[in-house]
Scaffold this active site. Structure first.
Site, mmCIF file in Angstrom:
data_model
loop_
_atom_site.group_PDB
_atom_site.id
_atom_site.type_symbol
_atom_site.label_atom_id
_atom_site.label_comp_id
_atom_site.label_asym_id
_atom_site.label_seq_id
_atom_site.Cartn_x
_atom_site.Cartn_y
_atom_site.Cartn_z
ATOM 1 N N ASP A 7 28.810 19.458 -71.053
ATOM 2 C CA ASP A 7 27.727 18.946 -70.221
ATOM 3 C C ASP A 7 26.881 18.053 -71.128
ATOM 4 O OD1 ASP A 7 25.890 18.641 -68.069
ATOM 5 O OD2 ASP A 7 24.635 20.212 -68.942
ATOM 6 N N GLU A 67 31.623 16.102 -67.527
ATOM 7 C CA GLU A 67 30.972 15.691 -66.283
ATOM 8 C C GLU A 67 30.764 14.181 -66.263
ATOM 9 O OE1 GLU A 67 26.829 16.444 -63.859
ATOM 10 O OE2 GLU A 67 27.561 18.032 -65.179
ATOM 11 N N ASP A 139 22.536 24.756 -69.894
ATOM 12 C CA ASP A 139 23.461 23.742 -70.409
ATOM 13 C C ASP A 139 24.832 24.342 -70.716
ATOM 14 O OD1 ASP A 139 21.637 21.412 -70.481
ATOM 15 O OD2 ASP A 139 20.542 22.656 -71.905
#
Length: 181
Positions: A7, A67, A139
């Site tokens: 992420d 992502e 996170d």
């Protein structure tokens, strides 16, 4: 298959490593790379690059999932996030990993069942799916969810990609669920 999920973020980059065997998932590691805000941009990116390179070296993943970044209301924030994502991509490429990219909607839908899930729902489902004792940090949870998304969808994409390529050429067809040459 060992999957490294990431992420990306310029202040905090989450990472999570999961082993996937069939439908079984096993937690390996996770954490958050906290980047000092007082560093120059190039040095902040180097912190992300170096730390992710080290994570890949220590955990030895087979593949990575990341992502995809979309535009948001603040274009400069999107640009900075793109820099962090670039540092992550470089670390993964240097580590020789194939990178699979997923939207936030795909990640949430694959992990929680709905693409509009709140961060807390993602954290709770990651905790449940990986049988963790505690709730992972936001996170780390997002990175683990990215890895889980690839575990759920990556093998299917790999099985379907030859079908998509040959169906466009018109040279192959399917009979009784089998791809014919």
């Amino acid at each position: 298959m060992r999957i490294l999920g990431i992420d990306p973020g310029l202040r905090r980059t989450g990472f999570g490593v999961v082993d996937a065997e069939g439908s079984r998932l096993r937690y390996i590691a996770s954490g958050t790379i906290v980047v000092p805000p007082d560093l120059a941009l190039a040095q902040r990116l180097k912190v992300i690059l170096d730390n992710l390179r080290e994570v890949a070296r220590e955990t030895r993943p087979d593949v990575a999932a990341l992502e995809i970044v979309f535009l948001n209301a603040n274009p400069s924030s999107t640009l900075l996030l793109g820099h962090a994502r670039g540092a992550a991509l470089c670390a993964l490429a240097e580590s020789g990993l194939d990178v699979h990219e997923y939207t936030a909607l795909q990640i949430k839908k694959s992990t929680v069942g709905t693409g509009r899930a709140a961060k807390e729902q993602v954290q709770m489902m990651v905790q449940h799916l990986l049988s963790l004792n505690g709730t992972p940090a936001p996170d780390s949870a997002d990175a683990l969810a990215c890895a889980i998304c690839h575990a759920h969808t990556g093998p299917l994409q790999e099985r379907l990609s030859p079908l998509a390529a040959t169906s466009r050429s018109g040279k192959s067809r399917i009979r009784k669920g089998r791809l014919l040459g």
